[in-house]
Design a protein around this motif. Sequence first.
Motif, short mmCIF file in Angstrom:
data_model
loop_
_atom_site.label_atom_id
_atom_site.label_comp_id
_atom_site.label_asym_id
_atom_site.label_seq_id
_atom_site.Cartn_x
_atom_site.Cartn_y
_atom_site.Cartn_z
N PRO A 102 0.72 -1.14 0.03
CA PRO A 102 0.08 -0.14 0.04
C PRO A 102 0.87 1.20 0.14
CG PRO A 102 -0.90 -1.74 1.43
CD PRO A 102 0.41 -2.25 1.03
N ASN A 103 1.87 1.47 0.82
CA ASN A 103 2.57 2.54 0.83
C ASN A 103 3.56 2.78 -0.54
OD1 ASN A 103 3.30 4.63 2.78
ND2 ASN A 103 5.41 3.88 2.22
N ALA A 104 3.86 1.62 -1.05
CA ALA A 104 4.53 1.57 -2.32
C ALA A 104 3.50 2.29 -3.36
CB ALA A 104 5.22 0.31 -2.79
N TRP A 105 2.31 1.83 -3.22
CA TRP A 105 1.49 2.38 -4.35
C TRP A 105 1.23 3.96 -4.23
CZ3 TRP A 105 -0.43 0.88 -8.71
CH2 TRP A 105 -0.52 -0.51 -8.95
N LEU A 106 1.27 4.35 -2.86
CA LEU A 106 1.13 6.01 -2.67
C LEU A 106 2.26 6.61 -3.31
CD1 LEU A 106 0.12 6.05 1.14
CD2 LEU A 106 -1.31 6.43 -0.99
N ARG A 107 3.72 6.03 -3.15
CA ARG A 107 5.01 6.40 -3.80
C ARG A 107 5.10 6.65 -5.03
NH1 ARG A 107 7.99 2.69 -1.66
NH2 ARG A 107 7.62 3.31 0.15
N TYR A 108 4.34 5.38 -5.63
CA TYR A 108 4.50 4.97 -7.15
C TYR A 108 3.71 6.22 -7.93
CZ TYR A 108 4.07 2.88 -11.69
OH TYR A 108 4.08 2.65 -13.03
N ASP A 109 2.67 6.69 -7.24
CA ASP A 109 1.74 7.68 -7.85
C ASP A 109 2.75 9.09 -7.82
OD1 ASP A 109 -0.92 8.94 -8.47
OD2 ASP A 109 -0.21 10.12 -6.69
N VAL A 110 3.60 9.37 -7.01
CA VAL A 110 4.19 10.64 -7.01
C VAL A 110 5.58 10.43 -7.84
CG1 VAL A 110 5.67 12.18 -5.48
CG2 VAL A 110 3.57 11.12 -4.69
N ILE A 111 5.93 9.34 -7.88
CA ILE A 111 7.11 9.09 -8.85
C ILE A 111 6.66 8.99 -10.15
CG2 ILE A 111 8.90 7.04 -9.64
CD1 ILE A 111 8.78 6.14 -6.62
N GLY A 112 5.49 8.45 -10.74
CA GLY A 112 5.20 8.80 -12.03
C GLY A 112 4.90 9.94 -12.37
N ARG A 113 4.42 11.03 -11.37
CA ARG A 113 4.17 12.34 -12.10
C ARG A 113 5.48 13.08 -11.85
NH1 ARG A 113 1.39 14.52 -8.46
NH2 ARG A 113 1.09 12.82 -6.71
N MET A 114 6.57 12.54 -11.15
CA MET A 114 7.86 13.27 -11.23
C MET A 114 8.86 12.74 -12.09
SD MET A 114 8.14 14.17 -7.05
CE MET A 114 9.63 15.20 -7.22
N MET A 115 8.46 11.68 -13.03
CA MET A 115 9.50 11.25 -14.01
C MET A 115 9.83 12.40 -14.90
SD MET A 115 10.50 8.08 -13.33
CE MET A 115 11.00 7.55 -14.71
N PRO A 116 10.82 12.64 -15.08
CA PRO A 116 11.52 13.56 -15.88
C PRO A 116 11.31 13.21 -17.20
CG PRO A 116 13.45 12.32 -14.97
CD PRO A 116 12.27 11.77 -14.36
N PRO A 117 11.40 14.43 -18.36
CA PRO A 117 11.09 14.10 -19.63
C PRO A 117 12.47 13.75 -20.43
CG PRO A 117 11.61 16.38 -19.21
CD PRO A 117 11.56 15.84 -17.93
N HIS A 118 12.39 13.03 -21.73
CA HIS A 118 13.48 12.81 -22.57
C HIS A 118 14.50 11.72 -21.77
CE1 HIS A 118 11.64 16.08 -24.76
NE2 HIS A 118 12.04 16.93 -23.81
N VAL A 119 13.78 10.86 -21.09
CA VAL A 119 14.65 9.56 -20.54
C VAL A 119 14.53 8.22 -21.46
CG1 VAL A 119 14.72 8.08 -18.46
CG2 VAL A 119 14.45 10.53 -17.99
N ALA A 120 15.67 7.74 -21.58
CA ALA A 120 15.48 6.62 -22.31
C ALA A 120 16.11 5.45 -21.58
CB ALA A 120 16.82 6.53 -23.65
N ASP A 121 17.03 5.61 -20.88
CA ASP A 121 17.51 4.45 -19.81
C ASP A 121 17.70 4.90 -18.27
OD1 ASP A 121 19.74 6.18 -19.97
OD2 ASP A 121 20.94 4.62 -21.19
N VAL A 122 17.38 3.93 -17.51
CA VAL A 122 17.39 4.36 -15.97
C VAL A 122 17.96 2.96 -15.39
CG1 VAL A 122 15.39 4.04 -14.24
CG2 VAL A 122 14.93 5.05 -16.38
N LEU A 123 18.77 3.72 -14.22
CA LEU A 123 19.22 2.86 -13.37
C LEU A 123 18.69 2.76 -12.01
CD1 LEU A 123 21.77 1.00 -12.29
CD2 LEU A 123 22.82 3.30 -11.76
#
Length: 249
Positions: A11-32
Amino acid sequence: MSLNRLAPLTPNAWLRYDVIGRMMPPHVADVLEIGCGQGALGARLSARYRYLGLEPDPESFAVAEARFAELGGGQVRNASVADLAPEERFDLVCAFEVLEHIEDDQGALTQWAEHVRPGGWLLLSVPAHARRYAAADELVGHFRRYDPEQLAALVAKLGFENVNVREYGAPLGYLLEYGRNAVARHRLAKVTDASMEQRSGASGRLLQPANPAASAAARYGTAPFRLLQRTLPHGPGVVLRAQLPGSGA
């Protein structure tokens, strides 16, 4: 197989994921992702980006490896940042609920920053507010919690710009934290001999949804609270996004 079934979030990770999804930066191709745990969030990132997850805990790594094998995308290594080659750099380096487990947090951030491309991004989540440090933090091997301005200052020292910090989780996150602290007070007596490293390694396996029904309950039960937290500027967690100066990622 659906992502929800393959890679359940707490449940807490769902709350976090909601924020992370809205803060993902633009023009990203690869992620570590540093400290990807059992790969639940990484599985979602791998659906959109070229993804590499690092997980030093062998038990969590085994779960993550199986999940990524079923997905057929993304990569996970049983390794730490120190095992990366110097030339391995990424548009986005992220670490969710990791920094608080590291005693030398400034040293860790310095090491992580070496793998951000010029113009790339750092995305972090940590538990918020030093005053809220309690039994659950001790149980899972947290050295500290972070006030938002403290976290921003740490990354600013490394030359990051465009720093954006958001608290999240209210009101449900406070209730979930209360429950974790209640459970932790009972469990602490059983782990008195465990090192901080051992507690940190086990933390990613705690409170994971045990079956598809529990996973679905976490997802749908948190849905209204994910919307509600967007209207509230506070909570027990914080997410930070910052950019390294240089050419565009």
